[in-house]
Design a protein around this motif. Structure first.
Motif, PDB file in Angstrom:
ATOM      1  N   PRO A 269       3.600   1.480  -2.106  1.00 48.20           N
ATOM      2  CA  PRO A 269       2.399   1.643  -1.276  1.00 48.20           C
ATOM      3  C   PRO A 269       2.400   0.587  -0.176  1.00 48.20           C
TER       4      PRO A 269
ATOM      5  N   GLU B 132      -4.906   1.390  -8.217  1.00 47.68           N
ATOM      6  CA  GLU B 132      -5.528   0.297  -7.484  1.00 47.68           C
ATOM      7  C   GLU B 132      -5.751  -0.893  -8.426  1.00 47.68           C
TER       8      GLU B 132
ATOM      9  N   ASP C 248       3.070  -8.220  -6.899  1.00 49.19           N
ATOM     10  CA  ASP C 248       2.386  -8.054  -5.612  1.00 49.19           C
ATOM     11  C   ASP C 248       3.293  -8.591  -4.521  1.00 49.19           C
TER      12      ASP C 248
ATOM     13  N   GLY D 121       2.112  -3.313  -0.645  1.00 43.46           N
ATOM     14  CA  GLY D 121       1.747  -2.957  -2.005  1.00 43.46           C
ATOM     15  C   GLY D 121       2.733  -3.499  -3.023  1.00 43.46           C
TER      16      GLY D 121
ATOM     17  N   THR E  99      -2.472  -2.161  -4.121  1.00 45.37           N
ATOM     18  CA  THR E  99      -2.146  -0.823  -4.608  1.00 45.37           C
ATOM     19  C   THR E  99      -0.727  -0.865  -5.162  1.00 45.37           C
ATOM     20  N   TYR E 100      -0.529  -0.262  -6.345  1.00 45.49           N
ATOM     21  CA  TYR E 100       0.741  -0.408  -7.044  1.00 45.49           C
ATOM     22  C   TYR E 100       1.384   0.940  -7.344  1.00 45.49           C
ATOM     23  N   ARG E 101       2.710   0.977  -7.227  1.00 48.73           N
ATOM     24  CA  ARG E 101       3.495   2.090  -7.759  1.00 48.73           C
ATOM     25  C   ARG E 101       3.700   1.839  -9.239  1.00 48.73           C
TER      26      ARG E 101
ATOM     27  N   THR F  30      -0.434  -0.617   1.180  1.00 50.47           N
ATOM     28  CA  THR F  30      -1.689  -1.363   1.135  1.00 50.47           C
ATOM     29  C   THR F  30      -1.649  -2.414   0.029  1.00 50.47           C
TER      30      THR F  30
ATOM     31  N   THR G 250       0.223   6.041  -8.359  1.00 52.26           N
ATOM     32  CA  THR G 250      -0.263   4.760  -7.851  1.00 52.26           C
ATOM     33  C   THR G 250      -1.569   4.407  -8.558  1.00 52.26           C
TER      34      THR G 250
END
Length: 243
Positions: A20, A71, A44, A49, A25-27, A22, A69
């Protein structure tokens, strides 16, 4: 900016385009081969992301789906509900590839040099003079894969006052680095010189340094930056079972 050894390790099969864009926001990556100590981790990356990795059991407990994904707020809420705590994030610093390639090892006879078993007495005196908490946190040991020290003149000859050591990290060519300077010798650039010397020797051995420290360790963050390291990410893992 960073070498493929760095990105290949931390992204582990993912390409930057898979992440990601942003921050926060995580894969999600679900991996049955993760060791128990890393059954949940949160990476992070600086300025973008990140990645959450979890075993299938942890992923199920948190409602995470491989490839999806999540948040940061949702992940935190899910962890709280499942009673899964993290240990506390570390900064992850690396040298940019160009800076790594430009490193040179100190000249023979320099006051910053590689330590060997012949330096056991000097290292023992150094460890005895170091604050116990600092020594534990730095995790600098004479029997590590690579050890570099800085000496200053003393009444009885050269005295070891800074030591940095490294060992290969998780089966990679990254060398996890710790450093400690005795309190009365701080602020003189010895830590920076020692870390850079260790980085140069590690690179000469086909490795490159990984520098980690806790987020609130301002002195260690400042040392990393002074030595030319650049933030790559912050990284957190599940709290050890015995905590």
């Amino acid at each position: 900016m960073f070498s493929t050894a760095v990105t290949d390790h931390w992204l582990a099969g993912l390409a930057p385009a898979d992440l990601p864009t942003t921050p926060g926001t995580y894969r999600v990556v679900v991996d049955a081969d993760l060791p128990a100590a890393r059954r949940l981790s949160v990476l992070d990356l600086a300025g973008t992301g990140g990645v959450v990795r979890a075993t299938p059991e942890v992923a199920a407990a948190l409602g995470l789906v491989d490839g999806a994904t999540v948040e940061a707020a949702a992940l935190s809420s899910a962890r709280t509900s499942a009673g899964i705590a993290l240990n506390g994030a570390d900064h992850v610093f690396h040298l940019p590839a160009a800076a790594l390639a430009a490193l040179t090892t100190p000249a023979p006879g320099d006051d910053v040099r590689v330590l060997t078993a012949a330096d056991a007495d000097a290292f023992a005196a150094f460890a005895a003079a170091a604050p116990g908490d600092d020594l534990d946190e730095a995790y600098v040991e004479l029997d590590h894969w690579l050890v570099v020290g800085a000496f200053v003149a003393g009444a009885d000859g050269p005295r070891l006052v800074t030591a940095a050591s490294a060992y290969p990290w998780a089966g990679t060519t990254l060398a996890d680095t710790g450093v400690l300077t005795l309190p009365e010798h701080r602020g003189r650039g010895l830590g920076r010189r020692t870390v850079r010397a260790l980085a140069a020797h590690a690179h000469a051995r086909g490795h490159e340094p990984l520098y980690r420290c806790q987020l609130d360790n301002a002195a260690s963050v400042a040392l990393a930056r002074a030595a030319g390291f650049v933030p790559f990410a912050t990284w957190d893992v599940v709290r050890p079972d015995d905590d």
